[in-house]
Write a protein that holds these residues in place. Structure first.
Motif, PDB file in Angstrom:
ATOM      1  N   ALA A 122      10.561   1.935   0.601  1.00 34.78           N
ATOM      2  CA  ALA A 122      10.443   2.327   2.011  1.00 34.78           C
ATOM      3  C   ALA A 122       9.941   1.174   2.879  1.00 34.78           C
ATOM      4  N   GLY A 123       9.190   0.250   2.294  1.00 37.55           N
ATOM      5  CA  GLY A 123       8.755  -0.932   3.022  1.00 37.55           C
ATOM      6  C   GLY A 123       7.609  -0.714   3.992  1.00 37.55           C
ATOM      7  N   VAL A 124       6.812   0.313   3.762  1.00 37.60           N
ATOM      8  CA  VAL A 124       5.649   0.571   4.631  1.00 37.60           C
ATOM      9  C   VAL A 124       4.370   0.450   3.800  1.00 37.60           C
ATOM     10  N   PRO A 125       3.233   0.188   4.458  1.00 37.47           N
ATOM     11  CA  PRO A 125       1.970   0.092   3.713  1.00 37.47           C
ATOM     12  C   PRO A 125       1.589   1.422   3.057  1.00 37.47           C
ATOM     13  N   LEU A 126       0.896   1.303   1.921  1.00 34.09           N
ATOM     14  CA  LEU A 126       0.413   2.472   1.179  1.00 34.09           C
ATOM     15  C   LEU A 126      -1.103   2.513   1.236  1.00 34.09           C
ATOM     16  N   LEU A 127      -1.647   3.622   1.698  1.00 31.31           N
ATOM     17  CA  LEU A 127      -3.083   3.884   1.580  1.00 31.31           C
ATOM     18  C   LEU A 127      -3.288   4.705   0.314  1.00 31.31           C
ATOM     19  N   LEU A 128      -3.951   4.105  -0.667  1.00 34.23           N
ATOM     20  CA  LEU A 128      -4.153   4.750  -1.967  1.00 34.23           C
ATOM     21  C   LEU A 128      -5.608   5.144  -2.135  1.00 34.23           C
ATOM     22  N   HIS A 129      -5.833   6.430  -2.424  1.00 35.57           N
ATOM     23  CA  HIS A 129      -7.195   6.850  -2.767  1.00 35.57           C
ATOM     24  C   HIS A 129      -7.567   6.209  -4.095  1.00 35.57           C
ATOM     25  N   THR A 130      -8.692   5.527  -4.131  1.00 36.64           N
ATOM     26  CA  THR A 130      -9.147   4.928  -5.391  1.00 36.64           C
ATOM     27  C   THR A 130     -10.591   5.308  -5.640  1.00 36.64           C
ATOM     28  N   TRP A 131     -10.874   5.586  -6.895  1.00 38.62           N
ATOM     29  CA  TRP A 131     -12.243   5.953  -7.280  1.00 38.62           C
ATOM     30  C   TRP A 131     -12.347   5.817  -8.794  1.00 38.62           C
ATOM     31  N   GLY A 132     -12.703   4.621  -9.240  1.00 37.68           N
ATOM     32  CA  GLY A 132     -12.845   4.442 -10.676  1.00 37.68           C
ATOM     33  C   GLY A 132     -12.181   3.177 -11.168  1.00 37.68           C
ATOM     34  N   SER A 133     -12.344   2.941 -12.473  1.00 32.44           N
ATOM     35  CA  SER A 133     -11.943   1.662 -13.052  1.00 32.44           C
ATOM     36  C   SER A 133     -10.436   1.445 -13.088  1.00 32.44           C
ATOM     37  N   GLU A 134      -9.655   2.514 -12.837  1.00 35.95           N
ATOM     38  CA  GLU A 134      -8.205   2.323 -12.831  1.00 35.95           C
ATOM     39  C   GLU A 134      -7.758   1.357 -11.736  1.00 35.95           C
ATOM     40  N   VAL A 135      -8.651   1.054 -10.805  1.00 38.84           N
ATOM     41  CA  VAL A 135      -8.320   0.108  -9.742  1.00 38.84           C
ATOM     42  C   VAL A 135      -7.983  -1.269 -10.325  1.00 38.84           C
ATOM     43  N   THR A 136      -8.440  -1.547 -11.536  1.00 43.91           N
ATOM     44  CA  THR A 136      -8.142  -2.846 -12.152  1.00 43.91           C
ATOM     45  C   THR A 136      -6.663  -2.992 -12.482  1.00 43.91           C
TER      46      THR A 136
END
Length: 244
Positions: A122-136
């Motif tokens: 789609a080519g648009v920015p993504l706001l991703l909810h993050t909370w925890g080590s999976e962010v790595t």
């Protein structure tokens, strides 16, 4: 100085809050001098993405200071793909919001990989909810998808150190620090780790959280005037192509 809030919501939640409609967002924005706000529908995040996105569009249509995130549900990727096209065609949605915990899909799952593919296309920015080590996992997931730009919502939450290191390793990851717990030193740590000011954004989590919390975090980061301008609005205007 203009202010753009890149992380907010419209609608009621399952928590004990009185806020609910888009006019409540505008009243709160006026109180704190916020010019533009990027919002997703709470109904779309928690319950029904398609219905929530449709309801949000009605609110956006008459409120030009609000700009929409279309929520994508990783568990219903085909349905979300069609809905995302409809939302973007309206011209009132400028990005995608994906939650991880409500749909029960974390970065690293096949369902989230498909959702990332959809947003990249789609080519648009993504706001991703993050909370925890999976962010790595985010640097590898983003690097594998050319053009994908991800706002790390809550900057990893309790994993804010890991989120900072991830953002330092990938120039298409942006940090946005809104959350209820205001651990001191998060922004300073991110900058010391190598995240440039050009990839730090201002978000509030309104109307779940009063904007005064995030404004205080930004104040305590002691940005220079030109840096503060970048964080409070210029970075967001460039990322989303907003005219301010």
């Amino acid at each position: 100085m203009p202010i753009i809030d890149v992380h907010a919501h419209v609608g009621r939640w399952q928590f004990h809050l009185t806020a609910g409609d888009a006019d409540a967002n505008l009243r709160q924005m006026d109180r704190y001098g916020i010019d533009h706000q990027l919002v997703s529908a709470s109904e779309a995040v928690v319950y029904d993405a398609v219905a929530g996105n449709a309801a949000l569009y009605k609110a956006l249509a008459t409120r030009p200071r609000l700009h929409g995130y279309a929520v994508v549900n990783p568990n219903r990727i085909d349905e979300s793909a069609a809905d995302l096209r409809r939302c973007l065609d309206t011209g009132r949605f400028v990005g995608v919001k994906i939650h991880t915990h409500y749909p029960g899909r974390l970065p690293g799952s096949p369902e989230m990989a498909a959702a990332f593919d959809l947003v990249a296309e789609a080519g648009v920015p993504l706001l991703l909810h993050t909370w925890g080590s999976e962010v790595t996992l985010l640097p590898e997931l983003v690097e594998a998808r050319p053009g994908l730009r991800v706002i790390v919502g809550h900057a990893g939450g309790d994993a804010w150190r890991e989120a900072a290191r991830a953002a330092a390793a990938c120039d298409r990851l942006y940090l946005e620090h809104c959350r209820t717990a205001t651990d001191a030193g998060r922004i300073a740590y991110a900058r010391e780790t190598g995240v440039p000011v050009e990839r730090i954004l201002f978000g509030t989590d309104s109307t779940l959280i009063d904007p005064c919390v995030s404004l205080g975090v930004i104040r305590d980061a002691h940005f220079a005037p030109d840096e503060l301008e970048r964080v409070l609005w210029r970075n967001a205007a460039e990322l989303f192509g907003l005219k301010v």
